[in-house]
Design a protein around this motif. Structure first.
Motif, PDB file in Angstrom:
ATOM      1  N   ASP A   1       0.835  -1.210   0.000  1.00 58.16           N
ATOM      2  CA  ASP A   1       0.000   0.000   0.000  1.00 58.16           C
ATOM      3  C   ASP A   1       0.871   1.262   0.000  1.00 58.16           C
ATOM      4  OD1 ASP A   1      -2.350  -1.411  -0.024  1.00 58.16           O
ATOM      5  OD2 ASP A   1      -2.688  -1.266   2.143  1.00 58.16           O
ATOM      6  N   ILE A   2       1.929   1.232   0.818  1.00 54.89           N
ATOM      7  CA  ILE A   2       2.811   2.409   0.901  1.00 54.89           C
ATOM      8  C   ILE A   2       3.498   2.656  -0.437  1.00 54.89           C
ATOM      9  CG2 ILE A   2       4.839   3.405   2.040  1.00 54.89           C
ATOM     10  CD1 ILE A   2       4.140   1.687   4.502  1.00 54.89           C
ATOM     11  N   THR A   3       4.033   1.598  -1.045  1.00 58.76           N
ATOM     12  CA  THR A   3       4.750   1.780  -2.312  1.00 58.76           C
ATOM     13  C   THR A   3       3.792   2.102  -3.456  1.00 58.76           C
ATOM     14  OG1 THR A   3       4.769  -0.641  -2.583  1.00 58.76           O
ATOM     15  CG2 THR A   3       6.747   0.400  -1.676  1.00 58.76           C
ATOM     16  N   ALA A   4       2.528   1.679  -3.347  1.00 56.70           N
ATOM     17  CA  ALA A   4       1.538   2.084  -4.353  1.00 56.70           C
ATOM     18  C   ALA A   4       1.316   3.596  -4.285  1.00 56.70           C
ATOM     19  CB  ALA A   4       0.224   1.339  -4.131  1.00 56.70           C
ATOM     20  N   ASP A   5       1.260   4.141  -3.070  1.00 54.50           N
ATOM     21  CA  ASP A   5       1.163   5.601  -2.915  1.00 54.50           C
ATOM     22  C   ASP A   5       2.391   6.279  -3.514  1.00 54.50           C
ATOM     23  OD1 ASP A   5      -1.251   5.454  -1.674  1.00 54.50           O
ATOM     24  OD2 ASP A   5      -0.483   5.787   0.361  1.00 54.50           O
ATOM     25  N   LEU A   6       3.568   5.686  -3.284  1.00 44.74           N
ATOM     26  CA  LEU A   6       4.798   6.255  -3.830  1.00 44.74           C
ATOM     27  C   LEU A   6       4.756   6.261  -5.357  1.00 44.74           C
ATOM     28  CD1 LEU A   6       7.706   7.270  -3.673  1.00 44.74           C
ATOM     29  CD2 LEU A   6       8.445   4.894  -3.368  1.00 44.74           C
ATOM     30  N   ALA A   7       4.292   5.171  -5.961  1.00 46.03           N
ATOM     31  CA  ALA A   7       4.207   5.117  -7.417  1.00 46.03           C
ATOM     32  C   ALA A   7       3.253   6.193  -7.943  1.00 46.03           C
ATOM     33  CB  ALA A   7       3.746   3.726  -7.852  1.00 46.03           C
ATOM     34  N   ARG A   8       2.159   6.413  -7.234  1.00 44.30           N
ATOM     35  CA  ARG A   8       1.221   7.470  -7.647  1.00 44.30           C
ATOM     36  C   ARG A   8       1.877   8.843  -7.586  1.00 44.30           C
ATOM     37  NH1 ARG A   8      -1.348  10.899  -4.743  1.00 44.30           N
ATOM     38  NH2 ARG A   8      -0.977   9.757  -2.802  1.00 44.30           N
ATOM     39  N   LEU A   9       2.625   9.091  -6.498  1.00 44.09           N
ATOM     40  CA  LEU A   9       3.306  10.383  -6.368  1.00 44.09           C
ATOM     41  C   LEU A   9       4.318  10.586  -7.483  1.00 44.09           C
ATOM     42  CD1 LEU A   9       3.859  10.357  -2.496  1.00 44.09           C
ATOM     43  CD2 LEU A   9       2.356  11.912  -3.758  1.00 44.09           C
ATOM     44  N   LEU A  10       4.999   9.501  -7.887  1.00 44.54           N
ATOM     45  CA  LEU A  10       5.953   9.599  -8.988  1.00 44.54           C
ATOM     46  C   LEU A  10       5.237   9.942 -10.292  1.00 44.54           C
ATOM     47  CD1 LEU A  10       8.274   6.580  -8.137  1.00 44.54           C
ATOM     48  CD2 LEU A  10       8.977   8.979  -8.241  1.00 44.54           C
ATOM     49  N   ARG A  11       4.094   9.297 -10.533  1.00 47.67           N
ATOM     50  CA  ARG A  11       3.339   9.575 -11.764  1.00 47.67           C
ATOM     51  C   ARG A  11       2.855  11.025 -11.796  1.00 47.67           C
ATOM     52  NH1 ARG A  11       1.055   4.552 -10.475  1.00 47.67           N
ATOM     53  NH2 ARG A  11      -0.848   5.590  -9.705  1.00 47.67           N
ATOM     54  N   GLU A  12       2.495  11.560 -10.607  1.00 46.82           N
ATOM     55  CA  GLU A  12       1.994  12.928 -10.528  1.00 46.82           C
ATOM     56  C   GLU A  12       3.109  13.952 -10.379  1.00 46.82           C
ATOM     57  OE1 GLU A  12      -0.659  12.812  -7.225  1.00 46.82           O
ATOM     58  OE2 GLU A  12      -2.137  11.532  -8.242  1.00 46.82           O
ATOM     59  N   ASP A  13       4.363  13.478 -10.425  1.00 50.30           N
ATOM     60  CA  ASP A  13       5.534  14.353 -10.284  1.00 50.30           C
ATOM     61  C   ASP A  13       5.442  15.175  -9.000  1.00 50.30           C
ATOM     62  OD1 ASP A  13       7.995  15.241 -11.113  1.00 50.30           O
ATOM     63  OD2 ASP A  13       7.187  16.934 -12.253  1.00 50.30           O
TER      64      ASP A  13
ATOM     65  N   GLY B   1      11.268   5.171   0.682  1.00 51.72           N
ATOM     66  CA  GLY B   1      12.384   4.373   0.182  1.00 51.72           C
ATOM     67  C   GLY B   1      12.587   3.106   0.988  1.00 51.72           C
ATOM     68  N   TYR B   2      12.437   3.207   2.314  1.00 53.53           N
ATOM     69  CA  TYR B   2      12.636   2.028   3.146  1.00 53.53           C
ATOM     70  C   TYR B   2      11.524   1.011   2.919  1.00 53.53           C
ATOM     71  CZ  TYR B   2      14.095  -0.933   6.952  1.00 53.53           C
ATOM     72  OH  TYR B   2      14.541  -2.010   7.668  1.00 53.53           O
ATOM     73  N   ALA B   3      10.296   1.485   2.698  1.00 52.56           N
ATOM     74  CA  ALA B   3       9.189   0.558   2.442  1.00 52.56           C
ATOM     75  C   ALA B   3       9.479  -0.285   1.196  1.00 52.56           C
ATOM     76  CB  ALA B   3       7.889   1.333   2.276  1.00 52.56           C
ATOM     77  N   ALA B   4       9.981   0.357   0.144  1.00 52.99           N
ATOM     78  CA  ALA B   4      10.300  -0.389  -1.078  1.00 52.99           C
ATOM     79  C   ALA B   4      11.464  -1.351  -0.838  1.00 52.99           C
ATOM     80  CB  ALA B   4      10.634   0.591  -2.203  1.00 52.99           C
ATOM     81  N   ALA B   5      12.490  -0.881  -0.087  1.00 52.52           N
ATOM     82  CA  ALA B   5      13.637  -1.747   0.194  1.00 52.52           C
ATOM     83  C   ALA B   5      13.239  -2.925   1.070  1.00 52.52           C
ATOM     84  CB  ALA B   5      14.740  -0.929   0.867  1.00 52.52           C
TER      85      ALA B   5
ATOM     86  N   LEU C   1      10.840   1.675  -8.770  1.00 50.10           N
ATOM     87  CA  LEU C   1      11.034   2.626  -7.680  1.00 50.10           C
ATOM     88  C   LEU C   1      12.514   2.725  -7.323  1.00 50.10           C
ATOM     89  CD1 LEU C   1       8.065   1.592  -5.348  1.00 50.10           C
ATOM     90  CD2 LEU C   1       8.124   3.419  -7.058  1.00 50.10           C
ATOM     91  N   ASP C   2      12.989   3.940  -7.202  1.00 53.25           N
ATOM     92  CA  ASP C   2      14.406   4.166  -6.871  1.00 53.25           C
ATOM     93  C   ASP C   2      14.565   4.234  -5.353  1.00 53.25           C
ATOM     94  OD1 ASP C   2      17.054   4.826  -6.796  1.00 53.25           O
ATOM     95  OD2 ASP C   2      16.799   6.885  -7.510  1.00 53.25           O
ATOM     96  N   SER C   3      14.596   3.066  -4.716  1.00 55.21           N
ATOM     97  CA  SER C   3      14.691   3.024  -3.250  1.00 55.21           C
ATOM     98  C   SER C   3      15.955   3.705  -2.763  1.00 55.21           C
ATOM     99  CB  SER C   3      14.673   1.568  -2.757  1.00 55.21           C
ATOM    100  OG  SER C   3      13.539   0.899  -3.217  1.00 55.21           O
ATOM    101  N   ALA C   4      17.082   3.399  -3.388  1.00 56.72           N
ATOM    102  CA  ALA C   4      18.360   3.955  -2.936  1.00 56.72           C
ATOM    103  C   ALA C   4      18.364   5.470  -3.038  1.00 56.72           C
ATOM    104  CB  ALA C   4      19.498   3.366  -3.765  1.00 56.72           C
TER     105      ALA C   4
END
Length: 515
Positions: free
Chosen positions: A196-208, A222-226, A239-242
């Motif tokens: 769920d957290i990384t899905a929100d992150l992907a949305r934020l990336l799409r919306e710049d 980043g930690y959630a993806a890692a 997702l660019d976790s690093a």
């Protein structure tokens, strides 16, 4: 009109400090706040700077400075009836107490913070940040439901103040909930939350919209993806976790997330030996993601390396560490109920004495004036008694290491303990400082010895480590007989107190057995 609009001096510098901390540039903010404190004479500006200074110290992880900074801030806001200041400082003090391992004090601050912030009427940036910091404090302590409610309140206030949703995203709350599930054996539940957290992150990336996030939020995303990768569930959305972990700002928690996140990425990339080597050489705060996180990552690395027996042992250690925190929270809950019952007993015990002038406002016990009235009236009736002086051991160290607010909590706890073990009809008063007096009407020295034993045992049985870690508290008691014979009652009272005080000092000098 918000709080900062009512500050007449240095408002621009104080606003700049807020923006610096929002950008995870707390070291710069700290320097600016010191400049404000050195040049302002306005009590509102000084109070605001001292509260912000606590926030900066927490962000920087300068634990040794927490106690003095929190005490100075509380002294500055004491006479200012501003709910924002009190609510925000109590939220920050809860975070500080949590990092110091003082769970009971942490919970006390959480309650005070929620009450103060609940009285706020202004929907402004400061109120939203205060609710955000309260949510963080709830989250670090493991009160995830309360944390989610507080962050929702922060978003409502922030929306009214025109703040973007990204500014109050707070993914760290859900991240701590996820790893807590994993520490307690629910890896599937952990993965659901992480997805769920990384899905929100992907949305934020799409919306710049990444640039609108706090740096600390980038670290948490980043930690959630890692962490997903460490559990064998590598995100497939690029997702660019690093990169997110690297851009988390200068905060101590961001550094911890970066360190642990790199270990997670090594596990996910099939480099378990590298992960194990890093775990053996790095140090991170247990407070960032719980004491069990490093042990759980070690288990995942060992399993990836094929050493399943060692992985199982590491998993058992992680579970034990997670359970220990739950046990401590339950202890704090039980102690809180006991303290409330003690307080109710105290209120009943002093209810027959009218007027604040006869009651100690901190402990609810009778004060010195009421003690003298009580003893004088008793002696004038020709009654005898034994008077005891109780003086705390280790109290100076409490004030030095934990601050005067913690000292007040200790005095309140001692008042409840002493009152609880008294016989029916005995009298208890706070004489001043850390000295308490008990009057056993109609008793002799044999009964006094038994009461002294009960007081000492009850104080020793308290969980001082949860309230004031590293500073054990004890009590020394001395008794003397008090007789109504003779005409000079004041002299009789003074002589008895002098003898009791000498006996107390003699008891203090005697060697004690270690508990």
């Amino acid at each position: 009109m918000g709080w900062l609009d009512r500050v007449n001096d240095q408002a621009e510098a104080l606003g700049r400090s807020r923006r610096l901390q929002e950008s995870s540039r707390s070291a710069e903010a700290f320097t600016l706040l010191d400049q404000v404190l050195a040049t302002t004479g306005d009590p509102h500006a000084r109070a605001d700077a001292l509260v912000q200074r606590v926030s900066a110290l927490i962000n920087l992880g300068r634990t040794a400075e927490y106690t003095i900074a929190v005490d100075e801030a509380f002294d500055a806001i004491r006479e200012l009836p501003e709910p924002y200041l009190h609510g925000h400082l109590h939220a920050l003090a809860a975070l500080a107490a949590h990092h110091q391992g003082a769970l009971e004090r942490c919970v006390t601050h959480l309650v005070h913070s929620a009450r103060a912030l609940g009285a706020l009427e202004d929907a402004d940036w400061d109120a939203a940040v205060a609710w955000h910091d309260l949510a963080m404090a709830y989250s670090y302590l493991g009160f995830h439901g309360y944390a989610l409610s507080a962050i929702e309140r922060a978003r409502q206030v922030g929306d009214g103040a025109g703040l973007s949703a990204e500014a109050l995203a707070a993914p760290g709350i859900r991240l701590r909930n996820a790893v807590t599930l994993d520490h307690n054996g629910d890896a599937d539940g952990c993965l659901r939350v992480l997805r769920d957290i990384t899905a929100d992150l992907a949305r934020l990336l799409r919306e710049d919209a990444i640039d609108r996030l706090r740096p600390s939020s980038r670290s948490a995303y980043g930690y959630a993806a890692a962490r997903r990768a460490a559990l064998g569930d590598v995100p497939d959305d690029g997702l660019d976790s690093a990169g997110l972990l690297t851009n988390g700002g200068d905060g101590a928690r961001a550094r911890d997330l970066r360190t642990l996140g790199e270990i997670c990425l090594a596990i996910g990339a099939g480099r378990p030996i590298e992960a194990l080597t890093r775990l053996d050489t790095v140090t991170v705060s247990f407070e960032t993601l719980g004491a069990a996180e490093a042990a759980r990552l070690r288990s995942l690395a060992l399993a990836a390396a094929g050493d399943h027996a060692a992985a199982h042992r590491a998993d058992r250690k992680a579970f034990r560490l997670a359970t220990q925190r739950n046990d401590r929270l339950r202890d704090v809950y039980v102690e809180g109920i006991a303290a409330r019952l003690d307080h109710e007993d105290l209120r009943r015990a002093v209810s027959r004495y009218a007027g604040e002038a006869l009651t100690d406002p901190l402990t609810g016990l009778a004060n010195r004036r009421q003690l003298e009235r009580y003893v004088t009236a008793m002696l004038s009736r020709g009654e005898g008694a034994v008077v005891g002086v109780c003086d705390l051991d280790g109290f100076k160290a409490v004030n030095t290491m934990h601050g005067h607010l913690s000292g007040d909590l200790v005095l309140q706890r001692i008042a409840g303990v002493v009152n609880r073990v008294m016989r029916r009809g005995d009298f208890v008063a706070r004489y001043g400082g850390d000295e308490f007096v008990v009057v056993l009407r109609g008793a002799g020295m044999r009964e006094a010895d038994e009461v002294a034993r009960r007081i000492g045992a009850a104080v020793a049985a308290e969980d001082w480590e949860s309230l004031v870690p590293g500073t054990p508290v004890g009590v020394s008691v001395g008794f003397a007989e008090l007789s109504g014979a003779g005409s000079n009652l004041r002299d009789a009272l003074g002589a008895a107190f002098e003898i009791a005080d000498r006996e107390m000092l003699r008891a203090k000098s005697r060697p004690r057995l270690s508990p």
